[in-house]
Design an enzyme around this catalytic site. Structure first.
Site, PDB file in Angstrom:
ATOM      1  N   ARG A  15       0.878  -1.170   0.000  1.00 31.17           N
ATOM      2  CA  ARG A  15       0.000   0.000   0.000  1.00 31.17           C
ATOM      3  C   ARG A  15       0.913   1.218   0.000  1.00 31.17           C
ATOM      4  O   ARG A  15       1.588   1.497   0.985  1.00 31.17           O
ATOM      5  CB  ARG A  15      -0.903  -0.001   1.239  1.00 31.17           C
ATOM      6  CG  ARG A  15      -1.841   1.201   1.325  1.00 31.17           C
ATOM      7  CD  ARG A  15      -2.701   1.158   2.579  1.00 31.17           C
ATOM      8  NE  ARG A  15      -3.686   0.083   2.531  1.00 31.17           N
ATOM      9  CZ  ARG A  15      -3.627  -1.037   3.223  1.00 31.17           C
ATOM     10  NH1 ARG A  15      -2.601  -1.259   4.041  1.00 31.17           N
ATOM     11  NH2 ARG A  15      -4.567  -1.963   3.114  1.00 31.17           N
ATOM     12  N   GLU A  19      -0.239  -8.763  -2.569  1.00 37.78           N
ATOM     13  CA  GLU A  19      -1.486  -8.005  -2.710  1.00 37.78           C
ATOM     14  C   GLU A  19      -1.143  -6.522  -2.843  1.00 37.78           C
ATOM     15  O   GLU A  19      -0.372  -5.994  -2.045  1.00 37.78           O
ATOM     16  CB  GLU A  19      -2.350  -8.241  -1.471  1.00 37.78           C
ATOM     17  CG  GLU A  19      -3.459  -7.236  -1.246  1.00 37.78           C
ATOM     18  CD  GLU A  19      -4.001  -7.271   0.182  1.00 37.78           C
ATOM     19  OE1 GLU A  19      -4.652  -6.289   0.584  1.00 37.78           O
ATOM     20  OE2 GLU A  19      -3.772  -8.259   0.895  1.00 37.78           O
ATOM     21  N   THR A  21      -8.296  -4.274  -0.651  1.00 36.27           N
ATOM     22  CA  THR A  21      -9.325  -3.248  -0.449  1.00 36.27           C
ATOM     23  C   THR A  21     -10.357  -3.301  -1.581  1.00 36.27           C
ATOM     24  O   THR A  21     -10.814  -2.283  -2.091  1.00 36.27           O
ATOM     25  CB  THR A  21      -8.698  -1.837  -0.332  1.00 36.27           C
ATOM     26  OG1 THR A  21      -7.467  -1.905   0.395  1.00 36.27           O
ATOM     27  CG2 THR A  21      -9.637  -0.896   0.427  1.00 36.27           C
ATOM     28  N   LYS A  59      -9.611 -13.409   6.063  1.00 39.57           N
ATOM     29  CA  LYS A  59      -8.561 -12.515   6.532  1.00 39.57           C
ATOM     30  C   LYS A  59      -8.972 -12.026   7.920  1.00 39.57           C
ATOM     31  O   LYS A  59      -9.891 -11.221   8.051  1.00 39.57           O
ATOM     32  CB  LYS A  59      -8.425 -11.342   5.550  1.00 39.57           C
ATOM     33  CG  LYS A  59      -7.652 -10.136   6.054  1.00 39.57           C
ATOM     34  CD  LYS A  59      -7.722  -9.037   4.998  1.00 39.57           C
ATOM     35  CE  LYS A  59      -7.328  -7.683   5.544  1.00 39.57           C
ATOM     36  NZ  LYS A  59      -7.400  -6.634   4.502  1.00 39.57           N
ATOM     37  N   GLY A  69      -0.633  -5.862  11.862  1.00 39.38           N
ATOM     38  CA  GLY A  69       0.350  -5.780  12.928  1.00 39.38           C
ATOM     39  C   GLY A  69       1.162  -7.039  13.151  1.00 39.38           C
ATOM     40  O   GLY A  69       1.730  -7.222  14.225  1.00 39.38           O
ATOM     41  N   GLY A 122       1.911  -6.292   6.178  1.00 40.09           N
ATOM     42  CA  GLY A 122       1.853  -4.938   5.656  1.00 40.09           C
ATOM     43  C   GLY A 122       3.055  -4.138   6.098  1.00 40.09           C
ATOM     44  O   GLY A 122       4.192  -4.421   5.721  1.00 40.09           O
ATOM     45  N   SER A 123       2.822  -3.132   6.943  1.00 40.50           N
ATOM     46  CA  SER A 123       3.900  -2.217   7.322  1.00 40.50           C
ATOM     47  C   SER A 123       5.064  -2.884   8.047  1.00 40.50           C
ATOM     48  O   SER A 123       6.209  -2.440   7.869  1.00 40.50           O
ATOM     49  CB  SER A 123       3.342  -1.055   8.151  1.00 40.50           C
ATOM     50  OG  SER A 123       2.666  -1.521   9.300  1.00 40.50           O
TER      51      SER A 123
END
Length: 212
Positions: free
Chosen positions: A19, A42, A71, A130, A159, A179-180
């Site tokens: 993202r 993704e 999303t 998910k 997370g 993710g991050s």
């Protein structure tokens, strides 16, 4: 198609979630992760020029790499991401996109948090759930959720850092979405070298769980 996708994801164990605020950096991040062994990626639709990013990565990725869209909320979203060449969809919630993806035979990982949402998504044809945001309850919550729903394939997202990977697999997650904690600021123009280092750490954490 959906079963083979699920089997492959469960075997590979890792789903990278991109993202970013910079389309070129998002493409570069995806290709870096592919180079480091990621096979399921993704690209969120709220990435800059997301559809173009997905299409470009699909063109450049090896045949055994699966590029999906995240999303994905609406029926139109499903159709647009399929047109890019994406091979699966991910939703943040039990949205109209779940039933539409199922109707088209398009693998979809549906976002859910509660038992009710999880069952509803599976009844609408979700390929997997998910668990999002997984950080709210952590591995202990997933363990409790799986007690009444042992046959639901859960992907823990939200997370998940390197230290948590083993914990989620221990309680039955088929895969984790990263993710991050994995991407950092790379999709917005950050350091790709640091991304490589994090990618190797996650790959090392998942390696013992492949084939189990």
């Amino acid at each position: 198609m959906t079963q083979s996708f699920l089997d492959g994801l469960a075997a590979d164990r890792l789903l990278a979630i991109i993202r970013g605020q910079n389309a070129e950096a998002s493409v570069a991040s995806a290709l870096t992760l592919i180079d480091e062994g990621f096979r399921y990626l993704e690209v969120s639709l709220n990435t800059e020029n997301a559809l173009d990013v997905i299409a470009r990565v699909v063109r450049e990725a090896p045949a055994d790499v699966h590029i999906g869209a995240g999303t994905v909320l609406t029926v139109d979203d499903v159709r647009r991401v399929r047109d890019t060449g994406a091979s699966f969809a991910v939703t943040p919630a039990v949205a109209a996109s779940v039933a539409e993806s199922a109707r088209l035979g398009f693998p979809v990982i549906a976002g859910a948090l509660t038992p009710t949402e999880s069952v509803s998504a599976m009844l609408q044809g979700a390929t997997a759930i998910k668990l999002f945001p997984a950080s709210i309850g952590g591995p202990s919550y997933l363990k409790a959720l799986r007690d009444p729903l042992p046959d639901v394939p859960f992907v823990a997202v939200g997370g998940v850092d390197v230290a948590a990977v083993e914990e989620y697999f221990t309680v039955g997650a088929i895969a984790v979405g990263l993710g991050s904690p994995l991407l950092g600021d790379a999709p917005s123009g950050g350091d790709l070298g640091a991304l490589r280092e994090r990618a190797r750490e996650f790959q090392a954490a998942a390696a013992p769980w492949r084939g189990r």
